[in-house]
Motif scaffolding. Structure first.
Motif, PDB file in Angstrom:
ATOM      1  N   ILE A 129       0.860  -1.186   0.000  1.00 28.28           N
ATOM      2  CA  ILE A 129       0.000   0.000   0.000  1.00 28.28           C
ATOM      3  C   ILE A 129       0.895   1.235   0.000  1.00 28.28           C
ATOM      4  CG2 ILE A 129      -1.896   1.213   1.114  1.00 28.28           C
ATOM      5  CD1 ILE A 129      -2.574  -1.368   2.592  1.00 28.28           C
ATOM      6  N   HIS A 130       0.750   2.041  -1.031  1.00 29.60           N
ATOM      7  CA  HIS A 130       1.587   3.230  -1.183  1.00 29.60           C
ATOM      8  C   HIS A 130       0.906   4.465  -0.601  1.00 29.60           C
ATOM      9  CE1 HIS A 130       4.718   1.516  -3.879  1.00 29.60           C
ATOM     10  NE2 HIS A 130       3.760   0.623  -4.087  1.00 29.60           N
ATOM     11  N   ALA A 131       1.720   5.360  -0.080  1.00 31.23           N
ATOM     12  CA  ALA A 131       1.197   6.586   0.511  1.00 31.23           C
ATOM     13  C   ALA A 131       2.232   7.693   0.349  1.00 31.23           C
ATOM     14  CB  ALA A 131       0.864   6.380   1.986  1.00 31.23           C
ATOM     15  N   ARG A 139      -0.665  16.955   4.670  1.00 29.68           N
ATOM     16  CA  ARG A 139      -1.720  16.050   4.197  1.00 29.68           C
ATOM     17  C   ARG A 139      -1.111  14.700   3.836  1.00 29.68           C
ATOM     18  NH1 ARG A 139      -3.722  18.804  -0.772  1.00 29.68           N
ATOM     19  NH2 ARG A 139      -4.817  20.195   0.661  1.00 29.68           N
ATOM     20  N   ILE A 140      -1.777  13.635   4.232  1.00 30.68           N
ATOM     21  CA  ILE A 140      -1.348  12.286   3.848  1.00 30.68           C
ATOM     22  C   ILE A 140      -2.347  11.741   2.840  1.00 30.68           C
ATOM     23  CG2 ILE A 140      -0.983   9.907   4.625  1.00 30.68           C
ATOM     24  CD1 ILE A 140      -0.093  11.006   7.315  1.00 30.68           C
ATOM     25  N   ILE A 141      -1.840  11.229   1.737  1.00 31.88           N
ATOM     26  CA  ILE A 141      -2.700  10.562   0.763  1.00 31.88           C
ATOM     27  C   ILE A 141      -2.309   9.088   0.721  1.00 31.88           C
ATOM     28  CG2 ILE A 141      -3.177  12.614  -0.617  1.00 31.88           C
ATOM     29  CD1 ILE A 141      -1.077  11.702  -2.620  1.00 31.88           C
ATOM     30  N   VAL A 142      -3.312   8.233   0.753  1.00 35.91           N
ATOM     31  CA  VAL A 142      -3.076   6.788   0.768  1.00 35.91           C
ATOM     32  C   VAL A 142      -3.764   6.178  -0.445  1.00 35.91           C
ATOM     33  CG1 VAL A 142      -3.276   4.649   2.074  1.00 35.91           C
ATOM     34  CG2 VAL A 142      -3.060   6.830   3.287  1.00 35.91           C
ATOM     35  N   ASP A 143      -3.009   5.387  -1.193  1.00 32.83           N
ATOM     36  CA  ASP A 143      -3.561   4.690  -2.363  1.00 32.83           C
ATOM     37  C   ASP A 143      -4.167   3.375  -1.887  1.00 32.83           C
ATOM     38  OD1 ASP A 143      -4.167   3.627  -4.817  1.00 32.83           O
ATOM     39  OD2 ASP A 143      -2.092   3.184  -5.382  1.00 32.83           O
ATOM     40  N   ALA A 144      -5.396   3.463  -1.372  1.00 33.09           N
ATOM     41  CA  ALA A 144      -6.054   2.277  -0.818  1.00 33.09           C
ATOM     42  C   ALA A 144      -7.485   2.208  -1.328  1.00 33.09           C
ATOM     43  CB  ALA A 144      -6.040   2.321   0.704  1.00 33.09           C
ATOM     44  N   ALA A 150      -6.455   1.662   4.280  1.00 36.53           N
ATOM     45  CA  ALA A 150      -5.825   2.948   4.591  1.00 36.53           C
ATOM     46  C   ALA A 150      -5.528   3.049   6.080  1.00 36.53           C
ATOM     47  CB  ALA A 150      -6.734   4.088   4.141  1.00 36.53           C
ATOM     48  N   GLU A 151      -6.458   2.605   6.900  1.00 41.16           N
ATOM     49  CA  GLU A 151      -6.276   2.673   8.346  1.00 41.16           C
ATOM     50  C   GLU A 151      -5.125   1.777   8.798  1.00 41.16           C
ATOM     51  OE1 GLU A 151      -6.192   3.679  12.063  1.00 41.16           O
ATOM     52  OE2 GLU A 151      -7.386   4.745  10.558  1.00 41.16           O
ATOM     53  N   GLU A 152      -4.887   0.676   8.082  1.00 34.85           N
ATOM     54  CA  GLU A 152      -3.762  -0.195   8.419  1.00 34.85           C
ATOM     55  C   GLU A 152      -2.439   0.562   8.248  1.00 34.85           C
ATOM     56  OE1 GLU A 152      -2.979  -4.897   7.860  1.00 34.85           O
ATOM     57  OE2 GLU A 152      -3.344  -3.797   6.002  1.00 34.85           O
TER      58      GLU A 152
END
Length: 298
Positions: A129-131, A139-144, A150-152
């Motif tokens: 999972i990339h972020a 700001r955090i962006i998560v590719d989920a 994303a929570e993981e």
């Protein structure tokens, strides 16, 4: 690999994370394979180089005020049916040997032995999972694809940093009501236009739901659904002829696709291609989010 989804989380300015602090925290918690462990365990997770495919071993890849990172998860999945079948065999063997069925404590020990044995035999499954952390906007962006995934990432980042006070991206207006008003008014604003996908649902009616794909969103059929008081749950949007995506009432961006990406990767190494691509992609994500926030808060 370009991001397919954006789940967005914000930090207050006072909680901003420096690139140095983030890098140290991630480097202190690298991924360790379950296969390398002396103890059988079903799952292992840790940080992994985001450009691993390009043979780059940096745990944090810095680019244009972004810090890119990646959570790798390795998991051995055992089917309950496999455990159950072997456990029944073990119980039958015990009864045959001792003339009586085992007690519950003994059954639990047999089950644990079987699970440990199967864990050593089942090959692990990998996921990445990339972020990225945007240092300009905290700001955090998560590719989920899901909030759970994303929570993981965020939970492990929180553990690595010690604390991580985040707010889920939100807007002033109720998203479903706002998306519906865009369709009613046949206008979004800014450099945004309608895509070709929408999910509409009537409040309180689980069965009353319409999903339209590859569809003109300004057609009479959509208007009929709106007139029957259905609200938009998810909608396709295009951005300036560059990006297309879907956004839902949780403000999760999915099906993110570049309609046009002008980057010449001829005669470049894998890591050069990675760098050149994300030098365009990450700033574009930043602009997309900023402009979308303007429309969401009108």
């Amino acid at each position: 690999m370009l991001y397919k989804a954006l789940r967005i989380y914000e930090l207050d300015k006072k909680d901003a994370i420096s690139a140095d602090k983030l890098t140290k925290a991630i480097e202190m918690n690298p991924f360790e394979s379950v296969a390398d462990s002396s103890v059988s365990k079903p799952k292992s997770l840790g940080w992994y180089p985001p450009a691993y495919v390009e043979r780059d071993d940096r745990m944090v890849y810095s680019l244009d005020k972004f810090s890119m990172f990646c959570l790798r998860t390795e998991e051995r999945k055992i089917k309950p049916s496999m455990v159950g079948a072997k456990l029944r065999q073990r119980i039958a063997k015990h009864a045959q040997s001792f003339g009586e069925s085992p007690q519950s404590k003994q059954i639990k020990e047999y089950q644990e032995e079987i699970e440990a044995q199967l864990l050593r035999q089942v090959p692990p499954e990998d996921s990445f999972i990339h972020a990225a952390y945007d240092h300009i906007h905290n700001r955090i962006i998560v590719d989920a694809s899901s909030s759970g995934k994303a929570e993981e990432v965020l939970a492990f980042l929180r553990k690595s940093l010690g604390s991580l006070p985040l707010d889920v991206w939100h807007c002033k207006n109720a998203p479903g009501t706002l998306f519906t008003s865009w369709l009613r008014e046949e206008h979004i604003g800014g450099r945004f236009d309608f895509g070709d996908e929408v999910v509409l649902k009537a409040p309180g009616e689980k069965e009353s739901k319409a999903t339209l794909v590859k569809h003109d969103l300004l057609c009479d059929e959509v208007s009929t659904h709106l007139d029957s008081d259905k609200l938009v749950q998810k909608m396709g949007i295009s951005y300036d002829g560059i990006l297309s995506f879907c956004i839902d009432v949780d403000l999760a961006i999915t099906k993110l696709t570049f309609m046009e990406l002008n980057v010449d990767l001829k005669d470049t190494s894998p890591i050069e291609a990675f760098d050149m691509t994300y030098s365009i992609v990450l700033p574009q994500y930043r602009v997309l989010i900023n402009e979308l926030m303007v429309e969401l808060d009108k």
